[in-house]
Design an enzyme around this catalytic site. Structure first.
Site, mmCIF file in Angstrom:
data_model
loop_
_atom_site.group_PDB
_atom_site.id
_atom_site.type_symbol
_atom_site.label_atom_id
_atom_site.label_comp_id
_atom_site.label_asym_id
_atom_site.label_seq_id
_atom_site.Cartn_x
_atom_site.Cartn_y
_atom_site.Cartn_z
ATOM 1 N N HIS B 73 122.276 83.686 127.786
ATOM 2 C CA HIS B 73 122.951 82.384 127.905
ATOM 3 C C HIS B 73 122.126 81.312 127.187
ATOM 4 C CE1 HIS B 73 124.549 78.681 129.583
ATOM 5 N NE2 HIS B 73 123.361 78.414 130.109
ATOM 6 N N ASP B 102 128.370 66.284 97.487
ATOM 7 C CA ASP B 102 128.239 67.510 98.285
ATOM 8 C C ASP B 102 126.794 67.581 98.759
ATOM 9 O OD1 ASP B 102 128.324 70.213 99.323
ATOM 10 O OD2 ASP B 102 130.085 70.535 98.056
ATOM 11 N N TRP B 140 114.511 83.083 127.911
ATOM 12 C CA TRP B 140 114.566 82.674 126.499
ATOM 13 C C TRP B 140 113.179 82.326 125.978
ATOM 14 C CZ3 TRP B 140 113.928 77.877 123.750
ATOM 15 C CH2 TRP B 140 113.463 76.813 124.544
ATOM 16 N N SER B 167 117.856 80.760 108.492
ATOM 17 C CA SER B 167 119.020 79.898 108.354
ATOM 18 C C SER B 167 118.665 78.436 108.613
ATOM 19 C CB SER B 167 120.113 80.374 109.311
ATOM 20 O OG SER B 167 121.060 79.372 109.512
ATOM 21 N N SER B 168 117.910 78.196 109.684
ATOM 22 C CA SER B 168 117.562 76.815 110.030
ATOM 23 C C SER B 168 116.684 76.175 108.971
ATOM 24 C CB SER B 168 116.811 76.753 111.355
ATOM 25 O OG SER B 168 117.643 77.152 112.388
ATOM 26 N N HIS B 251 108.652 72.565 122.337
ATOM 27 C CA HIS B 251 108.918 71.174 122.644
ATOM 28 C C HIS B 251 109.556 70.421 121.483
ATOM 29 C CE1 HIS B 251 109.250 67.704 125.055
ATOM 30 N NE2 HIS B 251 108.989 67.066 123.940
ATOM 31 N N GLU B 253 111.385 71.721 119.432
ATOM 32 C CA GLU B 253 112.739 72.286 119.433
ATOM 33 C C GLU B 253 113.675 71.495 120.355
ATOM 34 O OE1 GLU B 253 114.426 74.537 117.822
ATOM 35 O OE2 GLU B 253 116.162 74.743 119.147
ATOM 36 N N TYR B 255 113.614 68.490 120.916
ATOM 37 C CA TYR B 255 114.003 67.263 120.214
ATOM 38 C C TYR B 255 114.907 67.550 119.033
ATOM 39 C CZ TYR B 255 111.585 64.582 123.520
ATOM 40 O OH TYR B 255 111.249 64.024 124.709
ATOM 41 N N SER B 266 124.666 56.801 118.340
ATOM 42 C CA SER B 266 124.409 55.520 117.677
ATOM 43 C C SER B 266 125.491 55.161 116.666
ATOM 44 C CB SER B 266 123.050 55.547 116.970
ATOM 45 O OG SER B 266 122.040 55.898 117.881
ATOM 46 N N HIS B 300 102.892 70.587 128.539
ATOM 47 C CA HIS B 300 103.505 70.150 129.796
ATOM 48 C C HIS B 300 104.433 71.222 130.362
ATOM 49 C CE1 HIS B 300 106.871 67.904 127.380
ATOM 50 N NE2 HIS B 300 107.248 69.132 127.626
ATOM 51 N N HIS B 301 104.697 72.276 129.576
ATOM 52 C CA HIS B 301 105.447 73.413 130.114
ATOM 53 C C HIS B 301 104.518 74.412 130.776
ATOM 54 C CE1 HIS B 301 109.223 72.236 128.147
ATOM 55 N NE2 HIS B 301 108.440 71.764 127.199
ATOM 56 N N THR B 326 111.794 56.682 124.192
ATOM 57 C CA THR B 326 113.086 57.104 124.722
ATOM 58 C C THR B 326 113.749 55.939 125.438
ATOM 59 O OG1 THR B 326 112.059 59.264 125.081
ATOM 60 C CG2 THR B 326 114.242 58.932 126.021
ATOM 61 N N LYS B 329 115.343 53.465 123.056
ATOM 62 C CA LYS B 329 116.664 53.868 122.567
ATOM 63 C C LYS B 329 117.746 53.501 123.582
ATOM 64 C CE LYS B 329 116.414 56.469 119.193
ATOM 65 N NZ LYS B 329 116.916 57.208 118.187
ATOM 66 N N ARG B 448 113.591 79.149 139.925
ATOM 67 C CA ARG B 448 114.626 79.448 138.941
ATOM 68 C C ARG B 448 114.603 80.927 138.593
ATOM 69 N NH1 ARG B 448 112.065 77.071 133.277
ATOM 70 N NH2 ARG B 448 113.947 77.956 132.366
HETATM 71 C C1 HEM Z 1 111.537 61.415 128.533
HETATM 72 C C2 HEM Z 1 111.738 62.537 127.991
HETATM 73 C C3 HEM Z 1 111.314 63.890 128.569
HETATM 74 C C4 HEM Z 1 110.225 64.245 129.304
HETATM 75 C C5 HEM Z 1 109.113 63.331 129.763
HETATM 76 C C6 HEM Z 1 110.333 65.657 129.572
HETATM 77 C C7 HEM Z 1 109.411 66.411 130.292
HETATM 78 C C8 HEM Z 1 109.555 67.756 130.574
HETATM 79 C C9 HEM Z 1 108.594 68.538 131.269
HETATM 80 C C10 HEM Z 1 107.261 68.028 131.797
HETATM 81 C C11 HEM Z 1 109.078 69.805 131.366
HETATM 82 C C12 HEM Z 1 108.389 71.015 131.992
HETATM 83 C C13 HEM Z 1 108.808 71.181 133.396
HETATM 84 C C14 HEM Z 1 108.286 72.441 133.994
HETATM 85 O O1 HEM Z 1 108.595 73.546 133.489
HETATM 86 O O2 HEM Z 1 107.589 72.333 135.007
HETATM 87 C C15 HEM Z 1 110.347 69.822 130.730
HETATM 88 C C16 HEM Z 1 111.145 70.934 130.633
HETATM 89 C C17 HEM Z 1 112.222 71.016 129.768
HETATM 90 N N1 HEM Z 1 112.756 69.981 129.056
HETATM 91 FE FE1 HEM Z 1 112.159 68.042 129.126
HETATM 92 N N2 HEM Z 1 111.469 66.134 129.015
HETATM 93 C C18 HEM Z 1 112.082 65.086 128.388
HETATM 94 C C19 HEM Z 1 113.238 65.148 127.663
HETATM 95 C C20 HEM Z 1 113.856 66.321 127.292
HETATM 96 C C21 HEM Z 1 114.867 66.409 126.295
HETATM 97 C C22 HEM Z 1 115.410 65.257 125.479
HETATM 98 C C23 HEM Z 1 115.218 67.713 126.227
HETATM 99 C C24 HEM Z 1 116.234 68.397 125.360
HETATM 100 C C25 HEM Z 1 117.237 67.888 124.800
HETATM 101 C C26 HEM Z 1 114.427 68.430 127.187
HETATM 102 C C27 HEM Z 1 114.535 69.792 127.413
HETATM 103 C C28 HEM Z 1 113.757 70.487 128.274
HETATM 104 C C29 HEM Z 1 113.890 71.903 128.492
HETATM 105 C C30 HEM Z 1 114.882 72.845 127.815
HETATM 106 C C31 HEM Z 1 112.942 72.244 129.454
HETATM 107 C C32 HEM Z 1 112.716 73.584 130.119
HETATM 108 C C33 HEM Z 1 112.241 74.650 129.258
HETATM 109 C C34 HEM Z 1 112.100 75.927 130.023
HETATM 110 O O3 HEM Z 1 111.127 76.061 130.782
HETATM 111 O O4 HEM Z 1 112.958 76.803 129.882
HETATM 112 N N3 HEM Z 1 113.612 67.546 127.834
HETATM 113 N N4 HEM Z 1 110.619 68.551 130.252
HETATM 114 CU CU LIG Z 2 108.801 69.856 126.560
#
Ligand code: HEM
Ligand SMILES: [Cu+2]
Ligand SMILES: [Cu+2]
Lengths: 377, 523
Positions: B73, B102, B140, B167-168, B251, B253, B255, B266, B300-301, B326, B329, B448
């Site tokens: 998924h 183009d 993933w 591709s990317s 990370h 990614e 963004y 926007s 931070h992950h 952020t 914006k 999770r």
């Molecule tokens: C103010 C902006 C953001 C902050 C401070 C932030 C912070 C964090 C942090 C600290 C985690 C890790 C949490 C953990 O696993 O304990 C996390 C996970 C995640 N964030 Fe954000 N995030 C922000 C915005 C975003 C945005 C814009 C996206 C994507 C469009 C995003 C997508 C994700 C994803 C996919 C995960 C989980 C990844 C995984 O473990 O599978 N975050 N974020």
């Molecule tokens: Cu992150």
């Protein structure tokens, strides 16, 4: 005193906000739902909860202020109301203000967070050490100072998981051998893993740390209240990741000492019984119990699951006994078949191999003695 | 290619038109359809997950298959839906927005699209290899050593990730080359529509991190089959090395998955507020600083892996810092709406919902950055809620909003506004019922990636499942609506939206096959 007041107020406001947002979603009775962390029972968990409540309040206030502008605008600045668009599109002062204010708020959040973090990472001056090892899919606990060590596995019956019987109160959060810890003592955990990465987590302690094969992580806790505390593995570790809970019994120092000597006596008794010759019936009965650990992959009736081979009529389970013992003791590298040698006693291995060869649709008639296992180790 | 006129006058029709096309509009369409199809594939997997989680106990699938579903998924939604959809928008819009005929590298453009269907066939075929272990099931994030245990499906996934990466990267090169070289006279960088800016920055992120990801999975492959032990402590390696490399990609990614969405929103908000975007310059700088910061927050992950205290503090502060640009914006979008003359057609509804709900995800992200608290949140449903607020009500809402916004331009027909509004409201309601309760589940302690759970989590999970099905089925309405708009519908004017500004709105709807063969003049 001032601080605790603030904590109470922030706590109350949090509950209110959470309550309202929940009600608007569900409209159902509040009582059935847990909205916030479980009740903390260690000073660190307490601090984390306060920090969490503080941050959530700040965040909610910011959110409400910012979006009240948006919703006001949505209601008032509409074409349908004949509102004429303004022309402005820049304002440096505003941009600077809303860069600096959030920055200052963040600094305000960072200070208490840093303070708590420093405490969490300080494992010095501990009074007891417990080594935790993650296995697929169980936990092993060693008390190096007390010469005690054991495995802790899920005790929820498969019938409950498969919806054949009613689920008990602690469904999936119960184990055969809980970890026992004394209250009021600083306990240091050394945590590692045997196969893949796991994570040891008890929410009420505010303790979560990854168990990584080849590395030893450290963390600590001091439990204030006696009681039973439950947690789960928090890092995906394969098929039965959802089935390796953690149960901690926090008891007084006396009870802890009693428990330690009981564990020692058990270990001595086990050694004595390994020296004996076992009857087939006894081995089969014990083997059936031990097989519970094998059933996760090989199926309750030896039928195999997906990539995991079946044991019914299997090449190994009906072939030479020595090969069968070898794979159980040493495992098969590169697969989920782990080495059970270090995990199970001679008696358990003898019993489970006897069981596998005379049940699950097999009937070799072989009886394996603990002494044979010992010889092969 | 006989003569130039033959080349320009006659186009292949039927299947060869799509197979051999080098036209940015055709390729954009292909990308968007691929994304839509995979949206339903990935969505179906999500519904399998939610159905299993409706009640405690195992009802529908076994735990191993459940893990395949969560892994697939995520891989499909990230690499098969959000990224291709954004590239589809880029293909259609960037040339029309900057006045180019183009994309700069049209043949490469064809290739970067056509790699994708094969990559996803490879990836999905693993579902039919259940006897060899089935699809990848280690999440993933592909953490070793668990990934090393995986069956042949893991190797298929690695190969398909390589193809996606190629591709990317090709797509990113094309976007950069187009934007830097093919702008119409007078279209200076600081006059470009924000969508173009966000894509330019995204393309640099892609160039920087896709090769890193490719390297990481290659190391997994050699660990699996060729006797290396990059990630195996027993052989002198380090399982955490993978996590560092993965998140150094991962990370930025996330963004990559949101910056183009910022761009789309926007474009939409000023149109329906009938007022220019507030703080254009600061929007560009904020986007650039988010992109820059995204390279220094990866750990931070990994707060619970046992980082040294100094490391934890550094990554906490850096992550908190991202909240500043952020926030800028969000403030700019709201100020754009402020004292505008707003109407709320479907694109605007999605854009407003984006601003509101994405901010919830941003704020929960800020909470996750607080390390002591993250020790409780990490690997729970709180994180699941966070990333669905930023990815579904962020990226996906922007994509849906953008589709409504430009569909009349692309097809020459107006979509059915009533149906569009129905789609919007069902989506927003379904989404919130599905994901808001997951915050509470996480706080109360539900990890999770588990197929079965303790009894106290039952009620919220039931809400979540009900919401997910509502959300999922509402998307069928979108499919219907798109097909209906292509086939029929009121003729769209050149301007389409009275408040819309930009070069694409000077072209007829639908635009001719080749546009801006002579560059427009931008004042
Ligand atoms: C103010 C902006 C953001 C902050 C401070 C932030 C912070 C964090 C942090 C600290 C985690 C890790 C949490 C953990 O696993 O304990 C996390 C996970 C995640 N964030 Fe954000 N995030 C922000 C915005 C975003 C945005 C814009 C996206 C994507 C469009 C995003 C997508 C994700 C994803 C996919 C995960 C989980 C990844 C995984 O473990 O599978 N975050 N974020
Ligand atoms: Cu992150
Ligand atoms: Cu686990």
């Amino acid at each position: 005193m001032g601080i605790t007041r603030i904590k109470h107020v922030t706590g109350a406001i949090t509950r209110l906000f959470l309550g309202i947002s929940l009600w608007s979603v569900s409209g159902l009775a509040l009582a059935a739902y847990e909205l916030n962390f479980q009740k903390p029972v260690t000073p660190i968990a307490e601090e984390i909860l306060d920090l969490h409540n503080l941050i959530i309040i700040i965040v909610l206030i910011i959110f409400v202020i910012v979006f009240s502008f948006m919703f006001y605008s949505i209601v008032v600045h509409r074409k349908s109301r004949g509102y004429k668009p303004a022309k402005f599109h820049d304002n440096n002062t505003l941009e600077i203000v809303w860069t600096i204010i959030p920055f200052l708020i963040l600094v305000g959040m960072a200070i208490p967070s840093t303070a708590t973090l420093i405490k969490m990472e300080d494992t010095s001056e501990s009074e007891l050490t417990v080594k935790i090892t993650g296995y697929q899919w169980k936990w092993r606990y060693d008390y190096p100072d007390h010469d005690v060590s054991f495995f802790s596995t899920l005790s929820t019956p498969r019938d409950q998981i498969e919806n054949k019987t009613a689920k008990g109160e602690n469904y999936l959060l119960e184990v055969d051998n809980p970890v026992v810890l004394p209250v009021g003592k600083k306990v240091r955990f050394l945590i590692t893993a045997n196969d893949v990465i796991h994570a040891w987590w008890v929410p009420q302690f505010g303790v979560k740390k990854d168990a990584i094969p080849g590395f030893i992580n450290e963390m600590w806790t001091r439990i204030d209240e006696p009681g039973t505390y439950r947690g789960q593995c928090a890092e995906l570790c394969g098929k039965d990741h959802g089935y390796m809970p953690i149960v901690v019994e926090a008891v007084s120092q006396q009870e802890f000492d009693k428990w330690v000597s009981l564990q020692r006596n058990k270990a001595v008794a086990a050694q004595a019984s390994a020296a004996q010759k076992w009857s087939k019936a006894k081995l089969m009965a014990r083997g059936k119990q031990v097989y519970g650990q094998c059933a996760a992959c090989h199926g309750a009736n030896g039928e195999g699951v997906g990539p995991f081979p079946k044991l019914t009529g299997g090449k190994i389970t009906t072939g030479p006994v020595a090969d069968h013992l070898k794979i159980v003791i040493q495992g098969k590298p590169g697969t989920a078949m782990q080495a059970f040698g270090p995990q199970l006693s001679d008696v358990d291995i003898a019993a489970v191999v006897t069981y596998e060869r005379n049940a699950l649709g097999n009937n070799t008639g072989d009886v394996v003695q603990p002494s044979q296992v010992k010889a092969l180790r | 290619m006989a003569t130039a006129t033959a080349h320009h006058g006659a186009h292949p029709t039927g299947i060869s038109r799509w197979l051999f096309t080098t036209n940015h509009k055709d390729i954009g369409t292909l990308y968007l359809w691929l994304a839509l199809i995979l949206f339903f594939v990935g969505g179906a997997m999500a519904l399998v997950i939610r159905a299993e989680l409706f009640e405690p106990g195992m009802q529908i699938v076994d735990p191993h298959f459940f893990n395949q579903m969560t892994t697939m998924h995520a891989l499909i939604m990230v690499f098969g839906v959000v990224m291709p959809a954004f590239v589809g928008f880029a293909n259609w819009q960037i040339p029309m927005m900057i006045g180019a005929p183009d994309m700069a590298l049209p043949r490469m453009n064809n290739w970067s699209f056509w790699i994708l269907p094969f990559a996803f066939v490879l990836l999905s075929s693993t579902l039919f290899m259940q006897d060899q272990g089935g699809a990848p099931s280690a999440g993933w994030t592909l953490y070793p050593p668990l990934t090393i245990q995986g069956g042949i499906g893991t190797d298929f996934a690695i190969l398909s990730i390589h193809m996606l990466g190629i591709s990317s990267v090709l797509g990113a090169i094309n976007v950069i080359a187009t934007i830097l070289n093919m702008r119409a006279p007078g279209m200076t960088l600081m006059k470009m529509p924000l969508f173009v800016w966000t894509w330019l920055i995204t393309a640099f992120l892609l160039l920087a991190v896709m090769p890193v990801f490719a390297g990481a999975v290659t190391m997994l492959l050699t660990d699996r089959h060729f006797g290396t032990s990059f990630f195996d402590a027993a052989g002198g390696g380090d399982p955490l090395l993978f996590q560092h490399i993965f998140w150094f990609f991962g990370h930025p990614e996330v963004y990559i998955l949101i910056l183009p969405a910022f761009g789309i929103v926007s474009q939409i908000i000023p149109t329906f507020a009938r007022k220019p975007l507030f703080g254009y310059n600061s929007m560009v700088y904020a986007t650039a600083s988010i992109a820059f910061l995204s390279f220094v927050v990866w750990a931070h992950h990994m707060f619970t892996v046992g980082l040294p205290l100094a490391g934890e503090l550094f990554f906490m502060y850096a992550t908190m810092l991202i909240a500043v640009p952020t926030g800028v914006k969000v403030f700019n979008w709201i100020t754009t709406m402020w004292r505008g003359s707003m109407t709320f057609e479907t694109p605007m509804l999605f854009a407003v919902a984006f601003v509101f709900l994405f901010t919830i995800g941003g704020l929960s992200g800020l909470m996750l950055a607080i390390v002591p608290a993250d020790f409780q949140y990490h690997d729970t449903y709180f994180v699941v809620a966070h990333f669905h607020y930023v990815l579904v009500s962020g990226a996906i809402f922007a994509i849906l909003g953008g589709a409504y916004y430009w569909l009349p331009k692309w097809t020459g027909h107006m979509y059915n506004e009533t149906l569009g509004k129905w789609h919007f409201w069902l989506t927003v309601i379904g989404f919130n019922i599905a994901f808001f309760p997951q915050h509470f589940l996480g706080l109360a302690g539900m990890p999770r990636r588990i197929p079965d759970y303790a009894l106290q989590f039952t009620e919220f999970n039931q809400w979540s499942t009900v919401g997910a099905f509502l959300l999922g089925f509402a998307q069928l309405l979108f499919l219907y609506l798109v097909v209906q708009t292509i086939r029929s519908g009121k003729k769209a004017s050149t301007q389409v939206w009275d408040g819309a500004k930009g070069l694409e709105w000077t072209l007829p709807s639908p635009p001719p096959y080749h546009t801006f063969a002579t560059a427009p003049k931008v004042k």
